[in-house]
Design a protein around this motif. Structure first.
Motif, PDB file in Angstrom:
ATOM      1  N   HIS A 225       0.839  -1.202   0.000  1.00 38.35           N
ATOM      2  CA  HIS A 225       0.000   0.000   0.000  1.00 38.35           C
ATOM      3  C   HIS A 225       0.874   1.252   0.000  1.00 38.35           C
ATOM      4  N   ASN A 226       1.064   1.810  -1.174  1.00 36.62           N
ATOM      5  CA  ASN A 226       1.829   3.047  -1.281  1.00 36.62           C
ATOM      6  C   ASN A 226       1.441   3.788  -2.539  1.00 36.62           C
ATOM      7  N   ILE A 317      -2.976  15.053  -0.284  1.00 37.86           N
ATOM      8  CA  ILE A 317      -2.703  14.071   0.779  1.00 37.86           C
ATOM      9  C   ILE A 317      -3.847  13.064   0.879  1.00 37.86           C
ATOM     10  N   ALA A 318      -5.072  13.574   0.920  1.00 36.00           N
ATOM     11  CA  ALA A 318      -6.225  12.677   1.038  1.00 36.00           C
ATOM     12  C   ALA A 318      -6.312  11.734  -0.160  1.00 36.00           C
ATOM     13  N   GLU A 323      -5.529   6.329  -2.473  1.00 38.02           N
ATOM     14  CA  GLU A 323      -4.956   5.441  -3.490  1.00 38.02           C
ATOM     15  C   GLU A 323      -4.073   4.371  -2.847  1.00 38.02           C
ATOM     16  N   ALA A 324      -3.281   4.774  -1.889  1.00 34.33           N
ATOM     17  CA  ALA A 324      -2.385   3.817  -1.240  1.00 34.33           C
ATOM     18  C   ALA A 324      -3.165   2.740  -0.488  1.00 34.33           C
ATOM     19  N   ALA A 325      -4.254   3.138   0.130  1.00 38.96           N
ATOM     20  CA  ALA A 325      -5.025   2.203   0.954  1.00 38.96           C
ATOM     21  C   ALA A 325      -5.895   1.263   0.133  1.00 38.96           C
ATOM     22  N   THR A 326      -6.320   1.720  -1.034  1.00 41.99           N
ATOM     23  CA  THR A 326      -7.349   0.963  -1.757  1.00 41.99           C
ATOM     24  C   THR A 326      -6.874   0.316  -3.035  1.00 41.99           C
ATOM     25  N   ARG A 327      -5.693   0.708  -3.524  1.00 39.12           N
ATOM     26  CA  ARG A 327      -5.228   0.142  -4.786  1.00 39.12           C
ATOM     27  C   ARG A 327      -3.779  -0.288  -4.660  1.00 39.12           C
TER      28      ARG A 327
END
Length: 340
Positions: A225-226, A317-318, A323-327
């Motif tokens: 996740h990044n 930032i949001a 994107e990092a959390a979901t893809r």
């Protein structure tokens, strides 16, 4: 062209000796920044120390599972190294978001770390600039400052650090290995670059005679996740208005650990581990990410033309955290997207 001496040492010891012998000596690696600065009449070296024959072109495995990246590894070689792509995809994305393929082929890891601000007034010798000529004033404060700092600026300087690579390294908690007349030492990346304060002419914490020999990366748990998000005036070959390196470690939808570094907003890659720690255990959702953005931008200040950056940074930032959390790992680079 002003005359200067030129030496090409074969060892790190000889390079340090040559650099220490003349306080107006400059180190040459890829030359993508130094040669520009000489052409623009911003710097006037009395001596050039060409370090391209030093044995600093390898990427080595470390016993703890991390990597040691030689200072002369090119940006292209680093971005496309299989170990970096698989274990530090955030760094690959950040590097590919910078410059052009031709420049990344020439630019080195150490040189990228040491590149200087792209403030218009710094590059214009006809204007006052405390970074170029201490005590002369900061033209950007009352001038056109659309690309300038909103965090960590001073009365003396509101320039920003231009690197994408360093924003990724900041999020990953890299360490800079340097050698000088007093020996070898390691500097946390967070302490390597400086805020301007009253000495904006000092970009970093290197002591006289020291050279960067490597960057160290520890093992990390942010592979899944990044995201590196770079917002700029055109899609390629432009410096960031705002960039975000986001990395999250998740468990059952909650934040175990989060890393967040910003580029284009300060004199150094901007990161606040205390703010990151406040959000451990919270749900990884939009409302959380927006609160984290508000906390990280606490104290942000615009100078007129760049007021928009405060809102832009919060939204970036949001978006990057979402994107990092979901893809899977996302790339905003000029090159092909990374896949695993």
């Amino acid at each position: 062209m002003k005359p200067f001496s030129y030496t090409r040492p074969e060892s790190v010891e000889n390079a340090i000796r040559a650099l220490s012998a003349n306080p107006r000596a400059f180190v040459l690696a890829g030359g993508t920044n130094l040669v520009d600065l000489m052409k623009y009449d911003v710097v006037h070296p009395e001596a050039i120390i060409d370090i391209n024959r030093l044995p600093l072109k390898d990427i080595e495995e470390l016993p703890d599972g991390g990597l040691r990246i030689g200072a002369l590894v090119s940006n292209s070689a680093l971005a496309h190294d299989r170990r970096v792509m698989n274990r530090y995809p955030l760094l690959t994305s950040a590097i590919l978001a910078g410059a052009s393929p031709q420049l990344r082929n020439a630019a080195t890891t150490g040189g990228n770390l040491l590149q200087r601000t792209r403030c218009y007034y710094f590059y214009d010798p006809a204007t006052p600039c405390n970074k170029r000529r201490p005590g002369s004033g900061c033209s950007a404060r009352g001038g056109f400052n659309r690309n300038h700092a909103i965090l960590g600026a001073s009365e003396s300087c509101i320039a920003v650090h231009p690197s994408d690579m360093c924003v990724g390294l900041a999020a990953l908690g890299a360490t800079v290995e340097v050698i000088g007349p007093k020996g070898q030492r390691c500097i946390a990346l967070a302490d390597f670059h400086r805020l301007p304060g009253q000495e904006p002419d000092r970009d970093n914490s290197l002591e006289p005679g020291e050279i960067v020999v490597a960057i160290r990366l520890e093992p990390n748990h942010f592979v899944a996740h990044n995201s590196y998000l770079k917002l700029r005036d055109r899609l390629s070959y432009a410096f960031a208005l705002v960039s975000v390196a986001a990395a999250i470690d998740l468990s059952d939808g909650r934040i175990v650990d989060v890393r967040l570094a910003l580029g284009g907003v300060a004199h150094k890659p901007w990161r606040d581990p205390l703010v990151e720690a406040e959000f451990a255990g919270e749900m990884a959702e939009d409302a959380t990410f927006r609160r984290l953005a508000d906390r990280l931008l606490t104290g942000a200040k615009g100078y007129g033309d760049n007021d928009f950056k405060i809102v832009l940074a919060k939204r970036a930032i949001a978006r990057a955290l979402t994107e990092a959390a979901t893809r899977p790992s996302q790339s905003q680079g000029n090159g092909p997207r990374q896949t695993r």
